[in-house]
Scaffold this motif. Structure first.
Motif, short mmCIF file in Angstrom:
data_model
loop_
_atom_site.label_atom_id
_atom_site.label_comp_id
_atom_site.label_asym_id
_atom_site.label_seq_id
_atom_site.Cartn_x
_atom_site.Cartn_y
_atom_site.Cartn_z
N ASP A 83 43.94 92.27 50.08
CA ASP A 83 45.31 91.77 50.16
C ASP A 83 45.64 91.30 51.57
N LEU A 84 45.12 92.00 52.58
CA LEU A 84 45.38 91.65 53.97
C LEU A 84 44.43 90.57 54.48
N GLY A 85 43.39 90.26 53.70
CA GLY A 85 42.46 89.21 54.08
C GLY A 85 41.49 89.61 55.18
N VAL A 86 41.06 90.90 55.20
CA VAL A 86 40.10 91.36 56.22
C VAL A 86 38.89 91.98 55.54
N LYS A 87 37.73 91.89 56.19
CA LYS A 87 36.51 92.50 55.66
C LYS A 87 36.46 93.98 56.00
N ASP A 88 36.76 94.30 57.27
CA ASP A 88 36.83 95.68 57.75
C ASP A 88 38.16 95.86 58.47
N MET A 89 38.63 97.11 58.53
CA MET A 89 39.88 97.37 59.23
C MET A 89 39.77 97.13 60.73
N SER A 90 38.55 97.32 61.28
CA SER A 90 38.29 97.01 62.68
C SER A 90 36.78 97.08 62.87
N SER A 91 36.33 96.98 64.12
CA SER A 91 34.91 97.14 64.43
C SER A 91 34.71 98.38 65.30
N PHE A 92 35.58 99.37 65.12
CA PHE A 92 35.57 100.55 65.99
C PHE A 92 34.26 101.32 65.87
N LEU A 93 33.70 101.44 64.65
CA LEU A 93 32.46 102.19 64.43
C LEU A 93 31.33 101.21 64.13
N PRO A 94 30.43 100.98 65.06
CA PRO A 94 29.33 100.03 64.82
C PRO A 94 28.54 100.39 63.55
N GLY A 95 28.30 99.41 62.72
CA GLY A 95 27.56 99.62 61.49
C GLY A 95 28.39 100.14 60.34
N HIS A 96 29.65 100.49 60.60
CA HIS A 96 30.53 101.03 59.57
C HIS A 96 31.79 100.22 59.39
N GLY A 97 32.28 99.60 60.46
CA GLY A 97 33.56 98.91 60.41
C GLY A 97 34.60 99.72 61.15
N GLY A 98 35.77 99.91 60.52
CA GLY A 98 36.83 100.67 61.14
C GLY A 98 36.82 102.13 60.73
N MET A 99 37.67 102.92 61.39
CA MET A 99 37.77 104.33 61.04
C MET A 99 38.27 104.50 59.61
N MET A 100 39.24 103.65 59.19
CA MET A 100 39.75 103.75 57.82
C MET A 100 38.68 103.43 56.79
N ASP A 101 37.67 102.65 57.18
CA ASP A 101 36.57 102.36 56.27
C ASP A 101 35.71 103.59 56.01
N ARG A 102 35.84 104.61 56.85
CA ARG A 102 35.13 105.87 56.65
C ARG A 102 36.05 106.96 56.11
N LEU A 103 37.33 106.82 56.36
CA LEU A 103 38.28 107.84 55.91
C LEU A 103 38.76 107.62 54.48
N ASP A 104 38.56 106.41 53.95
CA ASP A 104 39.18 106.05 52.66
C ASP A 104 38.85 107.03 51.55
N SER A 105 37.57 107.32 51.33
CA SER A 105 37.19 108.24 50.25
C SER A 105 37.56 109.68 50.58
N LEU A 106 37.51 110.03 51.86
CA LEU A 106 37.81 111.41 52.27
C LEU A 106 39.26 111.78 51.97
N VAL A 107 40.20 110.95 52.39
CA VAL A 107 41.60 111.33 52.25
C VAL A 107 42.05 111.33 50.79
N VAL A 108 41.48 110.44 49.98
CA VAL A 108 41.88 110.40 48.57
C VAL A 108 41.28 111.58 47.80
N ALA A 109 40.06 111.99 48.15
CA ALA A 109 39.42 113.11 47.46
C ALA A 109 39.96 114.46 47.91
N LEU A 110 40.68 114.48 49.03
CA LEU A 110 41.06 115.75 49.66
C LEU A 110 41.97 116.62 48.80
#
Length: 278
Positions: free
Chosen positions: A240-267
């Motif tokens: 919807d926002l037109g982005v591939k990754d939330m940022s490039s903060f984590l090399p090889g992963h994208g942004g922090m939210m790209d790693r937190l997405d499954s964690l926070v929803v499963a919590l």
């Protein structure tokens, strides 16, 4: 076009992604078992980066979410959940929502509903959801590490979903789950996630919590469903926002939210199951 050296079929640099993932895992486990408050700081820092990524992505589309007040509210929610419990978590969330509704009101009424809706989304996902990790951490046992063990079960089982799904998907993936939302996710990858989650969940619940294996398998089965939904939610937001990754903060992963997405929803479902079963 052939993928670059070291790149996977998904376009990620696999060696870099593995190195970054291993470093994150080492920091998480070290802080979790040596200084609980340090782990809490790690959670607040990670979620704070995720919140910043979301706010900036919204801003690029002209959606106004006040960053500093959102970060303050997130910190109060997570820290308060550890020392004050569920009542503090929910109470501080409600107060933060009200304060930011007042805050936005004095900036004019144009796009008020749009901006407040985005603000509440940021305060729920990931801020409020992450507070349940603090609730798990605060649990005390006879040996003093009960909360750390509960958090480890949650994190390791959820991470197993990503790892199992990734390798099953690139090896066997053919049948798309949702081409509209996330064209790379397949049912074969989902099956790999399920097997990995249930195996890791059964093993850790038996080893660290000294409970029946079936409880861990059940937790793993629930994790794979909600972790996959978390990935799809994040994919929907990014598309919807037109982005591939939330940022490039984590090399090889994208942004922090790209790693937190499954964690926070499963919590939350994991917190409920651990509370009821363990």
């Amino acid at each position: 076009m052939e993928p670059a050296a070291g790149s996977s079929r998904t376009g990620r640099n696999l060696p870099v992604a593995i190195a970054v993932g291993a470093a994150l895992g080492a920091v998480t486990i070290a802080s979790l078992y040596f200084v609980k408050v340090l782990f809490l700081a790690v959670v607040i820092a990670a979620v704070g980066i995720g919140v910043t990524e979301l706010v900036r992505s919204f801003a690029a589309r002209g959606i106004n979410v006040p960053l500093i007040p959102a970060l303050v509210g997130m910190t109060v929610m997570i820290g308060g959940a550890y020392w004050g419990g569920t009542a503090w978590l929910l109470g501080s969330f409600a107060m933060t929502v009200l304060l930011l509704m007042f805050w936005r009101m004095f900036q004019g009424v144009e796009n008020y509903v749009r901006d407040i809706t985005a603000t509440i989304l940021v305060l729920v996902y990931p801020s409020l959801l992450a507070g349940f990790a603090a609730l798990l951490l605060a649990v005390h046992g006879e040996q003093g590490n009960r909360g750390a063990d509960l958090v480890l079960v949650f994190i390791a089982t959820t991470v197993a979903s990503d790892i199992g799904g990734y390798f099953a998907g690139i090896s066997f993936g053919k049948h798309k789950m949702s081409s509209l939302i996330s064209p790379k996710k397949t049912w074969e990858g989902f099956a790999g996630s399920a097997l990995a989650c249930m195996a890791v969940g059964g093993w850790l619940v038996s080893w660290r919590l000294e409970e029946d294996v079936w409880k861990g398998v059940l937790i793993g089965a629930v994790v794979v469903v909600f972790a996959t939904l978390g990935d799809l939610i994040e994919s929907a937001i990014k598309r919807d926002l037109g982005v591939k990754d939330m940022s490039s903060f984590l090399p090889g992963h994208g942004g922090m939210m790209d790693r937190l997405d499954s964690l926070v929803v499963a919590l939350i479902p994991v917190w409920v199951l651990l509370t009821l079963l363990v």
